[in-house]
Design an enzyme around this catalytic site. Structure first.
Site, PDB file in Angstrom:
ATOM      1  N   HIS A 154     -45.729  27.392  63.796  1.00  0.00           N
ATOM      2  CA  HIS A 154     -44.668  26.651  63.122  1.00  0.00           C
ATOM      3  C   HIS A 154     -44.572  26.988  61.644  1.00  0.00           C
ATOM      4  CE1 HIS A 154     -44.813  23.455  66.528  1.00  0.00           C
ATOM      5  NE2 HIS A 154     -44.164  24.536  66.875  1.00  0.00           N
ATOM      6  N   CYS A 162     -36.883  33.527  51.212  1.00  0.00           N
ATOM      7  CA  CYS A 162     -35.597  33.627  50.515  1.00  0.00           C
ATOM      8  C   CYS A 162     -34.448  33.338  51.473  1.00  0.00           C
ATOM      9  CB  CYS A 162     -35.445  35.045  49.936  1.00  0.00           C
ATOM     10  SG  CYS A 162     -33.922  35.248  49.001  1.00  0.00           S
TER      11      CYS A 162
HETATM   12  C1  BV8 Z   1     -37.360  25.940  69.839  1.00  0.00           C
HETATM   13  C2  BV8 Z   1     -42.955  22.592  61.243  1.00  0.00           C
HETATM   14  C3  BV8 Z   1     -35.835  27.515  70.724  1.00  0.00           C
HETATM   15  C4  BV8 Z   1     -42.025  21.802  60.365  1.00  0.00           C
HETATM   16  C5  BV8 Z   1     -42.599  21.660  63.488  1.00  0.00           C
HETATM   17  C6  BV8 Z   1     -35.060  17.987  74.046  1.00  0.00           C
HETATM   18  C7  BV8 Z   1     -36.043  18.029  75.024  1.00  0.00           C
HETATM   19  C8  BV8 Z   1     -37.087  18.964  74.950  1.00  0.00           C
HETATM   20  C9  BV8 Z   1     -37.154  19.866  73.893  1.00  0.00           C
HETATM   21  C10 BV8 Z   1     -36.178  19.814  72.949  1.00  0.00           C
HETATM   22  C11 BV8 Z   1     -35.136  18.890  73.010  1.00  0.00           C
HETATM   23  N1  BV8 Z   1     -34.351  19.078  71.933  1.00  0.00           N
HETATM   24  C12 BV8 Z   1     -34.859  20.088  71.206  1.00  0.00           C
HETATM   25  C13 BV8 Z   1     -35.964  20.552  71.828  1.00  0.00           C
HETATM   26  C14 BV8 Z   1     -36.817  21.678  71.383  1.00  0.00           C
HETATM   27  C15 BV8 Z   1     -37.660  21.203  70.217  1.00  0.00           C
HETATM   28  C16 BV8 Z   1     -38.572  20.075  70.645  1.00  0.00           C
HETATM   29  O1  BV8 Z   1     -39.580  20.306  71.282  1.00  0.00           O
HETATM   30  N2  BV8 Z   1     -38.213  18.841  70.237  1.00  0.00           N
HETATM   31  C17 BV8 Z   1     -39.035  17.703  70.561  1.00  0.00           C
HETATM   32  C18 BV8 Z   1     -38.876  16.686  69.433  1.00  0.00           C
HETATM   33  C19 BV8 Z   1     -38.612  17.134  71.906  1.00  0.00           C
HETATM   34  N3  BV8 Z   1     -38.454  22.344  69.814  1.00  0.00           N
HETATM   35  C20 BV8 Z   1     -37.945  23.202  68.900  1.00  0.00           C
HETATM   36  O2  BV8 Z   1     -36.880  23.062  68.348  1.00  0.00           O
HETATM   37  C21 BV8 Z   1     -38.790  24.446  68.636  1.00  0.00           C
HETATM   38  N4  BV8 Z   1     -37.954  25.588  68.709  1.00  0.00           N
HETATM   39  O3  BV8 Z   1     -37.477  25.356  70.874  1.00  0.00           O
HETATM   40  O4  BV8 Z   1     -36.598  27.049  69.642  1.00  0.00           O
HETATM   41  C22 BV8 Z   1     -35.329  28.830  70.309  1.00  0.00           C
HETATM   42  C23 BV8 Z   1     -35.715  29.931  71.044  1.00  0.00           C
HETATM   43  C24 BV8 Z   1     -35.227  31.170  70.675  1.00  0.00           C
HETATM   44  C25 BV8 Z   1     -34.395  31.286  69.549  1.00  0.00           C
HETATM   45  C26 BV8 Z   1     -34.043  30.155  68.796  1.00  0.00           C
HETATM   46  C27 BV8 Z   1     -34.516  28.907  69.170  1.00  0.00           C
HETATM   47  C28 BV8 Z   1     -39.372  24.416  67.239  1.00  0.00           C
HETATM   48  C29 BV8 Z   1     -40.402  23.324  67.136  1.00  0.00           C
HETATM   49  C30 BV8 Z   1     -41.115  23.436  65.782  1.00  0.00           C
HETATM   50  C31 BV8 Z   1     -40.663  22.330  64.847  1.00  0.00           C
HETATM   51  N5  BV8 Z   1     -41.495  22.354  63.639  1.00  0.00           N
HETATM   52  N6  BV8 Z   1     -43.373  21.764  62.373  1.00  0.00           N
HETATM   53  C32 BV8 Z   1     -42.709  20.625  59.746  1.00  0.00           C
HETATM   54  O5  BV8 Z   1     -43.884  20.355  60.045  1.00  0.00           O
HETATM   55  O6  BV8 Z   1     -42.056  19.960  58.909  1.00  0.00           O
HETATM   56  S1  BV8 Z   1     -43.099  20.638  64.722  1.00  0.00           S
HETATM   57  C33 BV8 Z   1     -44.043  19.418  64.015  1.00  0.00           C
HETATM   58  O7  BV8 Z   1     -44.025  18.341  64.911  1.00  0.00           O
HETATM   59  C34 BV8 Z   1     -45.476  19.793  63.898  1.00  0.00           C
HETATM   60  O8  BV8 Z   1     -45.680  21.117  63.550  1.00  0.00           O
HETATM   61  C35 BV8 Z   1     -46.013  19.493  65.243  1.00  0.00           C
HETATM   62  O9  BV8 Z   1     -45.880  20.573  66.084  1.00  0.00           O
HETATM   63  C36 BV8 Z   1     -45.089  18.457  65.747  1.00  0.00           C
HETATM   64  C37 BV8 Z   1     -45.830  17.158  65.790  1.00  0.00           C
HETATM   65  O10 BV8 Z   1     -46.669  17.282  66.876  1.00  0.00           O
HETATM   66  P1  BV8 Z   1     -48.229  16.997  66.776  1.00  0.00           P
HETATM   67  O11 BV8 Z   1     -48.887  18.097  66.042  1.00  0.00           O
HETATM   68  O12 BV8 Z   1     -48.642  16.727  68.155  1.00  0.00           O
HETATM   69  O13 BV8 Z   1     -48.352  15.713  65.875  1.00  0.00           O
HETATM   70  P2  BV8 Z   1     -48.089  14.214  66.315  1.00  0.00           P
HETATM   71  O14 BV8 Z   1     -48.084  13.417  65.080  1.00  0.00           O
HETATM   72  O15 BV8 Z   1     -46.921  14.164  67.261  1.00  0.00           O
HETATM   73  O16 BV8 Z   1     -49.383  13.865  67.207  1.00  0.00           O
HETATM   74  C38 BV8 Z   1     -50.654  13.836  66.595  1.00  0.00           C
HETATM   75  C39 BV8 Z   1     -51.633  13.646  67.722  1.00  0.00           C
HETATM   76  O17 BV8 Z   1     -52.950  13.649  67.177  1.00  0.00           O
HETATM   77  C40 BV8 Z   1     -51.476  12.323  68.447  1.00  0.00           C
HETATM   78  O18 BV8 Z   1     -51.551  12.552  69.851  1.00  0.00           O
HETATM   79  C41 BV8 Z   1     -52.686  11.503  67.981  1.00  0.00           C
HETATM   80  O19 BV8 Z   1     -53.161  10.633  68.992  1.00  0.00           O
HETATM   81  C42 BV8 Z   1     -53.699  12.594  67.724  1.00  0.00           C
HETATM   82  N7  BV8 Z   1     -54.733  12.281  66.736  1.00  0.00           N
HETATM   83  C43 BV8 Z   1     -54.594  11.608  65.568  1.00  0.00           C
HETATM   84  N8  BV8 Z   1     -55.784  11.590  64.929  1.00  0.00           N
HETATM   85  C44 BV8 Z   1     -56.681  12.267  65.701  1.00  0.00           C
HETATM   86  C45 BV8 Z   1     -56.015  12.692  66.863  1.00  0.00           C
HETATM   87  N9  BV8 Z   1     -56.629  13.383  67.841  1.00  0.00           N
HETATM   88  C46 BV8 Z   1     -57.944  13.664  67.671  1.00  0.00           C
HETATM   89  N10 BV8 Z   1     -58.651  13.285  66.587  1.00  0.00           N
HETATM   90  C47 BV8 Z   1     -58.065  12.595  65.588  1.00  0.00           C
HETATM   91  N11 BV8 Z   1     -58.774  12.236  64.511  1.00  0.00           N
HETATM   92 ZN    ZN Z   2     -34.675  36.969  47.637  1.00  0.00          ZN
END
Ligand code: BV8
Ligand code: ZN
Length: 296
Positions: A154, A162
């Site tokens: 990600h 840019c």
């Molecule tokens: C793509 C960078 C295609 C930016 C991030 C509808 C249905 C299904 C899918 C989609 C949909 N609509 C759109 C989509 C696709 C979409 C998607 O999946 N959406 C989700 C919301 C449904 N995906 C995309 O758009 C991806 N691209 O599909 O492109 C494509 C193909 C070809 C050409 C063009 C396009 C792009 C996804 C990347 C987005 N960018 N990050 C930024 O950070 O600002 S994602 C961002 O959110 C993070 O990077 C991370 O990946 C995500 C959050 O997830 P987690 O890391 O799991 O964090 P979260 O807080 O949710 O959970 C934390 C966990 O830790 C919890 O379970 C908690 O219990 C646990 N925890 C907490 N403390 C601890 C712990 N565990 C252990 N120990 C601890 N101490």
């Molecule tokens: Zn430039």
């Protein structure tokens, strides 16, 4: 996940046995890996940002509508990440990437780490672990270069890219603040005190001077090296999924691909998470406590 079903076993001895016989280990990590370091998980972003669904900010649409707000969001997260340290979970995974450590628990395995995180903490943990090795071991070819086994799918919080189509220069900028125009905006934690930073005062490309954007993958954008990652998932015989809610795709598909190709999946999370009932092992607890226990 179907939390009515009996959860997968948390049998450490059985997991260690699988680990010791594995040939291709793939670790997939999420925001929970960095939580103990003090970085809010993706959904718990604090401060001014608590009033937004961060998923609406991490989009090309938000960028098109309000570059000042999007840059303040990333500047806020940069300033947090610059102040924190990797935790024991980052170190435990980083040690798996060093042959002399890995061969104690997985003598026949190679190693890949795919992270959804953009905070750069694993890279710091890896260089810390490398630096702790005896001189004789540091330079050996056995220690693979980071980019050969580590995938930041990600993007990176400290990269900027840019926006000029004929430039696209990308570089890492670790300075605090990234530019004078954003200085102090990270302190605006009260509702409604959001500043409007003029476009001219937002980060610029060092090559052509055009507006630079955060070097991260937004929702709707293609994650980095997806095909390589999915190919590695098909070859993995053990997938260790750490600290992710397993909601965001395509990352959340990796465990299923490993299973489809005969591999085993172990989930480490403080809570139940998507698809964890399909795992072979489920270790519920803080990864910064559990990973050092089961990986060494
Ligand atoms: C793509 C960078 C295609 C930016 C991030 C509808 C249905 C299904 C899918 C989609 C949909 N609509 C759109 C989509 C696709 C979409 C998607 O999946 N959406 C989700 C919301 C449904 N995906 C995309 O758009 C991806 N691209 O599909 O492109 C494509 C193909 C070809 C050409 C063009 C396009 C792009 C996804 C990347 C987005 N960018 N990050 C930024 O950070 O600002 S994602 C961002 O959110 C993070 O990077 C991370 O990946 C995500 C959050 O997830 P987690 O890391 O799991 O964090 P979260 O807080 O949710 O959970 C934390 C966990 O830790 C919890 O379970 C908690 O219990 C646990 N925890 C907490 N403390 C601890 C712990 N565990 C252990 N120990 C601890 N101490
Ligand atoms: Zn430039």
């Amino acid at each position: 996940m179907d939390s009515n079903k009996t959860p997968p076993p948390d049998d450490v001895a059985a997991f260690s046995d699988v680990l010791s016989h594995s040939k291709h280990i793939l670790v997939l990590s999420g925001a929970g890996l960095s939580a103990a370091s003090g970085i809010p998980t993706f959904r718990d972003a604090g401060g001014l940002w608590r009033k937004y669904d961060v998923r609406t900010l991490a989009t090309p649409q938000a960028w098109g509508e309000n570059q000042s707000r999007v840059w303040q969001f990333y500047h806020y997260r940069r300033e947090i990440a610059l102040k924190v340290q990797p935790n024991a979970a980052h170190v435990a995974i980083a040690k798996l990437s060093i042959p002399t450590f890995r061969e104690k628990v997985a003598p026949n395995a190679d190693f890949t780490h795919v992270t959804q995180n953009i905070d750069g903490l694993f890279t710091r943990a890896y260089s810390d672990v490398l630096a702790s090795l005896p001189e004789s071991e540091q330079g050996t070819t056995a220690v693979a270069p980071l980019e050969s086994f580590f995938f930041e799918m990600h993007g990176r919080l400290f990269d900027v890219e840019c926006t000029a189509h004929d430039c696209k220069h990308r570089e890492m900028i670790m300075t605090s603040p990234i530019c004078p125009g954003l200085a102090g905006t990270e302190l605006l934690v009260e509702e409604g005190t959001e500043r409007v930073v003029r476009r001219a005062d937002l980060p610029r490309c060092s090559q052509c001077g055009q507006l630079a954007r955060p070097g991260v993958v937004w929702f709707g954008e293609k994650p980095h090296r997806v095909q390589d990652i999915m190919d590695l998932a098909k070859q993995a015989d053990l997938c260790i999924i750490v600290g992710t809610s397993s909601i965001v795709q395509p990352a959340s598909r990796i465990g299923g691909i490993v299973k489809e190709h005969g591999g085993k999946v172990a989930v480490f999370n403080v809570d139940r998470s998507n698809h964890d009932d399909e795992a072979d092992f489920l270790f519920l607890g803080p990864c910064e406590v559990l990973l050092p226990q089961v990986l060494h």
